[in-house]
Design a protein around this motif. Structure first.
Motif, PDB file in Angstrom:
ATOM      1  N   ASP A 144      53.277  42.148  43.023  1.00 25.64           N
ATOM      2  CA  ASP A 144      52.820  41.514  44.262  1.00 25.64           C
ATOM      3  C   ASP A 144      51.678  40.568  43.895  1.00 25.64           C
ATOM      4  O   ASP A 144      50.519  40.959  43.847  1.00 25.64           O
ATOM      5  CB  ASP A 144      52.361  42.599  45.247  1.00 25.64           C
ATOM      6  N   ALA A 145      52.049  39.316  43.644  1.00 19.39           N
ATOM      7  CA  ALA A 145      51.070  38.357  43.105  1.00 19.39           C
ATOM      8  C   ALA A 145      49.898  38.130  44.045  1.00 19.39           C
ATOM      9  O   ALA A 145      48.749  38.011  43.605  1.00 19.39           O
ATOM     10  CB  ALA A 145      51.769  37.040  42.783  1.00 19.39           C
ATOM     11  N   ALA A 146      50.188  38.078  45.332  1.00 16.47           N
ATOM     12  CA  ALA A 146      49.113  37.821  46.298  1.00 16.47           C
ATOM     13  C   ALA A 146      48.095  38.955  46.277  1.00 16.47           C
ATOM     14  O   ALA A 146      46.878  38.724  46.271  1.00 16.47           O
ATOM     15  CB  ALA A 146      49.709  37.657  47.697  1.00 16.47           C
ATOM     16  N   LEU A 147      48.586  40.171  46.255  1.00 16.97           N
ATOM     17  CA  LEU A 147      47.686  41.318  46.224  1.00 16.97           C
ATOM     18  C   LEU A 147      46.921  41.358  44.898  1.00 16.97           C
ATOM     19  O   LEU A 147      45.724  41.621  44.872  1.00 16.97           O
ATOM     20  CB  LEU A 147      48.467  42.614  46.435  1.00 16.97           C
ATOM     21  N   ALA A 148      47.626  41.083  43.818  1.00 18.39           N
ATOM     22  CA  ALA A 148      46.962  41.099  42.510  1.00 18.39           C
ATOM     23  C   ALA A 148      45.812  40.110  42.476  1.00 18.39           C
ATOM     24  O   ALA A 148      44.728  40.408  41.974  1.00 18.39           O
ATOM     25  CB  ALA A 148      47.979  40.780  41.414  1.00 18.39           C
ATOM     26  N   GLN A 149      46.047  38.947  43.023  1.00 24.48           N
ATOM     27  CA  GLN A 149      44.999  37.931  43.050  1.00 24.48           C
ATOM     28  C   GLN A 149      43.835  38.366  43.940  1.00 24.48           C
ATOM     29  O   GLN A 149      42.675  38.163  43.611  1.00 24.48           O
ATOM     30  CB  GLN A 149      45.585  36.610  43.564  1.00 24.48           C
ATOM     31  N   ALA A 150      44.174  38.982  45.065  1.00 20.96           N
ATOM     32  CA  ALA A 150      43.134  39.382  46.016  1.00 20.96           C
ATOM     33  C   ALA A 150      42.242  40.464  45.447  1.00 20.96           C
ATOM     34  O   ALA A 150      41.032  40.478  45.687  1.00 20.96           O
ATOM     35  CB  ALA A 150      43.777  39.852  47.321  1.00 20.96           C
ATOM     36  N   ILE A 151      42.808  41.388  44.702  1.00 23.19           N
ATOM     37  CA  ILE A 151      42.003  42.521  44.234  1.00 23.19           C
ATOM     38  C   ILE A 151      41.275  42.214  42.932  1.00 23.19           C
ATOM     39  O   ILE A 151      40.376  42.965  42.539  1.00 23.19           O
ATOM     40  CB  ILE A 151      42.841  43.805  44.052  1.00 23.19           C
ATOM     41  N   ALA A 152      41.647  41.128  42.278  1.00 22.49           N
ATOM     42  CA  ALA A 152      41.023  40.838  40.977  1.00 22.49           C
ATOM     43  C   ALA A 152      39.489  40.820  41.034  1.00 22.49           C
ATOM     44  O   ALA A 152      38.830  41.400  40.166  1.00 22.49           O
ATOM     45  CB  ALA A 152      41.573  39.527  40.411  1.00 22.49           C
ATOM     46  N   PRO A 153      38.880  40.200  42.030  1.00 24.98           N
ATOM     47  CA  PRO A 153      37.410  40.176  42.056  1.00 24.98           C
ATOM     48  C   PRO A 153      36.758  41.539  42.286  1.00 24.98           C
ATOM     49  O   PRO A 153      35.550  41.675  42.141  1.00 24.98           O
ATOM     50  CB  PRO A 153      37.089  39.248  43.237  1.00 24.98           C
ATOM     51  N   LEU A 154      37.538  42.525  42.678  1.00 28.95           N
ATOM     52  CA  LEU A 154      36.960  43.863  42.845  1.00 28.95           C
ATOM     53  C   LEU A 154      36.597  44.490  41.507  1.00 28.95           C
ATOM     54  O   LEU A 154      35.787  45.415  41.438  1.00 28.95           O
ATOM     55  CB  LEU A 154      37.960  44.792  43.555  1.00 28.95           C
ATOM     56  N   HIS A 155      37.213  43.946  40.468  1.00 33.85           N
ATOM     57  CA  HIS A 155      37.018  44.529  39.151  1.00 33.85           C
ATOM     58  C   HIS A 155      35.547  44.535  38.764  1.00 33.85           C
ATOM     59  O   HIS A 155      34.885  43.500  38.814  1.00 33.85           O
ATOM     60  CB  HIS A 155      37.844  43.736  38.133  1.00 33.85           C
TER      61      HIS A 155
END
Lengths: 212, 307, 475
Positions: free
Chosen positions: B104-115
């Motif tokens: 799910d590319a959209a979700l992956a992109q959205a959560i990346a900054p949470l790292h």
């Protein structure tokens, strides 16, 4: 029957079409996993004590007396016979036992097992206090059926690690159909996890180790 | 290290609704150690109940929502870190959002900054702020239960203990089987309730045997399970969240007098640590004052009781 | 509800309330735990050992076809036979056919979980063959006509007194002979004649060594050695995934398996068998057959996420540390493989529809993953299995509806806050008016054994809004 083989191998190939990475690490049981054995003989002695292998360090001078004493203790009846692997060193050793000792070079599993078997081994392992035998050490049954198993070995057969011992055994007896790494007398903890020595294999394992 | 770190509070839904004093305590402690805290009110739930039961289609939109609230462009500017008083909810965001985002590319992109921005509370204090002594005072015998997520997913073991050891007057006692699961397990507690209850009882027995006044943890869900079980047994041990302990005695200030001596410890822990003026008075259920009686069918009887 | 699920729920509920049984199991496991901790200390680095073991097993799985062919070549070069069984029925048929052709009337077996998996015992019996389990624990449960309780310690659920009574009844052992030693000797005596008279010995395999072309068998009692030595025909029944690439890998895997399995540095007999009796050997079976079983394993192999499950060396450690196993025991699962590995593998081998519930019988604590000597990600696989159950619409309708409602509720903060506030009021009402634990109590699964927190008048967000607004902060 080859149909099953083709089907299974075909399914394996298809299943691994994504080419998962493999790669075998070297030295899997090396120093990073097991602290190296500093003094193999001392380690072997300590481990034998812990796993209840009866170890006697002997020389040419006292080996016969030692074996005599070991055999004198055997109480379990059978027909009183000691099976001796048909090897020159063992025949020579057996010849120096008291005249009354009955020995047999032919092991017949169907007969009562006698009181003990006397065999050579392929190698010894210091790390675990183990004896590595093969089916060339008097056969398969000789090292598992009798109530006592006596191993006649030399300190030069002692290896620090399991893999070295296995490779040595394979090199010495490459055509053997069975190898077995034996660590102490047979045992079980299937009843309330209580350890009982002497299950189906020998109740006593004795090693006569020539150090000279 | 940023001075006055700006913290976005991530308050699990069940803490928000049933155990608000845990969150209030965390706020007090974070502010005491110099953080500026904010509560993004748009937050609801991280989606763990749906994820853990396999309903990932229901969990994904909640993960997306969470990411937008806590890691969207505005959030990244406003906050330095996200802090949560629950090991299991922190685990959901840190360790399990990536599983949801697989494919799910959209979700992956959205959560990346949470790292690298989301922390469990004790972890944040010890590993990020390098703080162990927050000035708390809690003169009781306490044992710590290692919640499975905090322990195995986040790798926390020493951190809560270091914080507890710095609390004035607190005697930390290790019980047996501290790392054995309390049996909560989310939906498991309801769907496999017999097994869950049996595990809760085993944990409660270990707590009792430790001879303590309180059992604490980084996980409010574990404490609901353990505290709820203890409440059905004779005995006086109560369940309390780590944050509540660390918030205890803070009003007295860091220069409070000498540590409580043993004599000042009351035989019955009557002090409640939810001293907050406006806060709710509900707590993780402790034992009743009277020996546990059969539940009365009389209506209205329960309304009389206040924990 | 499927009958499998129904049986499981009944068995699990019964077992969850059986405190004496749990005590027996826990006592046994207490001994194991102490031995395990001591055993791990013998490694310079237990974590490094696990790490390397994972790498070796991952390579074995990644090149499974080549390694199996290499293994087969070694066996056949010494006159052994290798049969590739696609299904459980293929394996059973091969063995029964072999027994018939060789005029075998009695069979002696040593421990093999695969033989349980294919229900070989019933098939042998059905064909009129006498089949005896020689491993003490397996022998005990065979006498009781029940399946093994645990993949390594089959009789761990029994106390010594029960075993003594069993032997008295079935073997005629004297009433006073009830020590562990007496009972073990009684089994030894009983089995002696059977090793010698059996026409066929059937063992399992712990590892299949590819480069040496040999079968590795690990045991303490010596019964597998005897099973492989005395009967005329020796059959090894094994899953295809037991491959180890190199003989020297055993220097890691033998200690690893015994440490994780029983806390021992190494088991009493770690044997390697490469074929039937060879020319010049004094004794040994005339025939040697290895039956390689697929039975769904290639399906797991194709699953990129859960392929590592095939790395399992069947040590039983995950069972030993699992709080659910502690509570319900091995029989309640109703499957050959129980505990965490069983909960992961059985739905994959046999289908989520019938066995998916096993993956839900877990609090996901992760103790299994933590202990696994080959680093299988067991507890995460349970969640993946749950996901597949949901995708296959196997989950109960109320749960599916509930999750949709949950998503709807949590998609809007104001909606959530309003409805949650309402729920809190309802909960207080319920607490006041509905007797706890009564049929009207919807939260009965919880409240039957535990209290719930008293719902507060004000949620955190309500408090925050009220107090921070007063302070002039922003929400």
């Amino acid at each position: 029957m080859p149909k099953g083989r083709d089907h299974i191998l075909g399914r394996i190939r298809a299943a691994l079409a994504d080419r998962p990475p493999g790669g075998l690490p070297e030295d899997v049981a090396g120093a990073a996993v097991f602290a190296p054995v500093a003094d193999p003989l001392a380690r072997f002695q300590a481990e034998c004590q812990a796993n209840r292998t009866e170890l006697h360090l002997v020389t040419a001078a006292n080996e016969a007396d030692c074996l005599t004493a070991v055999l004198a203790r055997e109480k379990e009846g059978g027909d009183g016979t000691i099976y001796v692997q048909d090897a020159p060193a063992l025949r020579a050793l057996a010849a120096r036992l008291p005249a009354a000792t009955q020995t047999n070079l032919q092991f017949a599993p169907a007969q009562p097992a006698g009181i003990a078997s006397l065999t050579l081994c392929e190698a010894l392992v210091a790390r675990t206090g183990s004896v590595l035998v093969s089916s060339r050490c008097g056969g398969r049954a000789a090292t598992i059926l009798p109530p006592t198993h006596i191993v006649y070995a030399h300190a030069s057969q002692l290896h620090a690690e399991i893999d070295a011992a296995l490779l040595a055994a394979r090199s010495q007896s490459p055509t053997a159909s069975l190898y077995s790494l034996i660590t102490g007398p047979s045992r079980t903890s299937d009843i309330e996890k209580m350890l009982v020595l002497g299950a189906h294999g020998p109740k006593r394992l004795t090693v006569l180790l020539r150090t000279d | 290290m940023v001075t006055r770190p700006r913290i976005a509070l991530f308050i699990p839904c069940f803490v928000d609704q049933l155990l608000p004093q845990v969150a209030q305590a965390m706020v007090r402690v974070l502010e005491r150690v110099g953080c500026q805290v904010e509560f993004p009110a748009a937050q609801t739930c991280c989606g763990q109940p749906a994820f853990s039961t396999g309903h990932w289609a229901e969990a994904r939109p909640l993960a997306l929502r969470f990411a937008e609230i806590f890691a969207g462009p505005e959030a990244r500017q406003s906050y330095d870190a996200v802090v949560c008083p629950s090991g299991s909810c922190t685990t959901m965001v840190r360790n399990f959002f990536p599983a949801l985002a697989h494919g799910d590319a959209a979700l992956a992109q959205a959560i990346a900054p949470l790292h690298g921005r989301v922390f469990e509370f004790s972890e944040y204090l010890v590993r990020q702020l390098n703080v162990r002594d927050v000035g708390a005072s809690f003169p009781y015998r306490v044992t710590f239960h290692d919640g499975c997520h905090a322990l195995r997913e986040l790798g926390l073991y020493d951190e809560p203990r270091e914080l507890l050891r710095a609390v004035r007057g607190l005697e930390l006692v290790e019980m047996e089987e501290t790392t054995e699961c309390c049996g909560f397990g989310g939906a498991f507690s309801m769907q496999m309730s017999d097994i869950s209850a049996a595990l809760g009882q085993r944990k409660a027995a270990n707590v009792e045997r430790a001879g303590v006044d309180f059992v604490t943890s980084c996980d409010p869900s574990c404490l609901m399970q353990i505290g709820g079980t203890l409440a059905r047994q004779p005995g006086r041990v109560r369940a309390i969240h780590l944050a509540e302990i660390l918030a205890a005695g803070l009003d007295a200030g860091l220069d409070a007098g000498p540590q409580d001596s043993g004599a000042e410890r009351s035989a019955q822990p009557s002090a409640r640590t939810t001293g907050d003026a406006g806060g709710a008075r509900a707590g993780l259920r402790g034992p009743r004052d009277a020996p546990p009686a059969k539940r009365a069918a009389k209506p209205g009887a329960r309304a009389e009781k206040r924990p | 509800m499927s009958s499998t699920l129904h049986s499981f729920e009944q068995a699990a509920t019964r077992a969850a309330h059986d405190r004496p049984q749990q005590e027996t199991v826990r006592t046994s496991l207490g001994t194991y735990n102490r031995a395990l901790n001591a055993g791990r200390e013998r490694f310079a680095s237990w974590s490094e050992a696990r790490h390397r073991a994972r790498a070796v097993k991952a390579d074995a799985v990644a090149h499974l076809g080549e390694y199996l062919e290499q293994f087969e070549a070694g066996i056949t070069s010494r006159g052994g036979h290798v049969f590739w069984a696609e299904t459980a029925a293929d394996a059973r048929d091969y063995i029964l056919d072999l027994a018939r052709r060789r005029g075998v009337r009695s069979v002696i077996k040593s421990k093999s979980m695969v033989s349980e998996e294919v229900h070989l015992g019933a098939a042998l019996e059905g064909a009129g063959l006498e089949a005896v389990e020689s491993d003490l624990g397996e022998f005990i449960v065979q006498l009781r006509n029940e399946p093994p309780y645990h993949i390594v310690t089959p009789a761990m659920h029994l106390r010594r007194a029960q075993i003594a009574a069993l032997f008295q009844q079935k073997l005629g052992t004297p009433a006073g002979a009830d020590s562990a030693e007496d009972l073990t000797m009684a089994a030894r005596h009983y089995m002696r004649a059977r090793f010698a008279s059996a026409g066929m010995g059937i063992t399992g395999a712990n590892f299949l060594i590819a480069d040496a072309g040999m079968v590795a068998i690990t045991e303490n009692e010596g019964n597998a050695r005897l099973t492989a030595s005395l009967p005329r025909v020796h059959v090894v029944l094994t899953g295809i995934e037991k491959i180890l690439p190199r003989l020297t890998d055993l220097a890691l895997f033998w200690p690893l398996l015994s440490t994780a399995g029983t806390g021992q540095a190494i088991t009493c007999y770690s044997s390697l068998i490469g074929g039937p009796r060879q020319p010049g050997e004094a004794d040994g079976p005339e025939e040697f057959h290895v039956v390689l079983l697929d039975n769904g394993r290639t399906r797991v192999l194709a699953d990129q996420e859960r392929r590592d499950t095939l790395q399992c060396i069947r040590c039983g450690a995950c069972l030993n540390v699992c709080p659910v196993f502690h509570t319900i025991g091995g029989h309640a699962y109703g499957t050959t493989y129980s505990g965490p590995i069983g909960a992961v593998l059985t739905p994959l081998l046999r289908g989520e529809k019938e066995f998916g519930h096993l993956s839900f019988a877990s609090s996901l604590c992760g103790a299994c993953t933590e202990i696994c000597p080959v680093e299988i990600d067991l507890h995460h696989h349970l969640i993946e299995n749950r996901r597949d159950s949901a995708l296959q619409h196997v989950r109960p309708l109320p749960e599916r509806i509930g999750m949709r409602a949950f998503r709807w509720l949590m998609s809007d903060a104001a909606r959530y806050a309003r409805l949650a506030q309402l729920a809190r009021h309802l909960l207080r009402f319920k607490n006041a008016w509905v007797p706890e634990g009564s049929p009207l109590d919807l939260l009965r699964p919880w409240t039957a054994s535990r209290d719930l927190p008293e719902p507060p008048r004000e949620s955190f967000r309500e408090w925050w809004q009220r107090t921070r607004q007063e302070r002039g902060g922003h929400a």
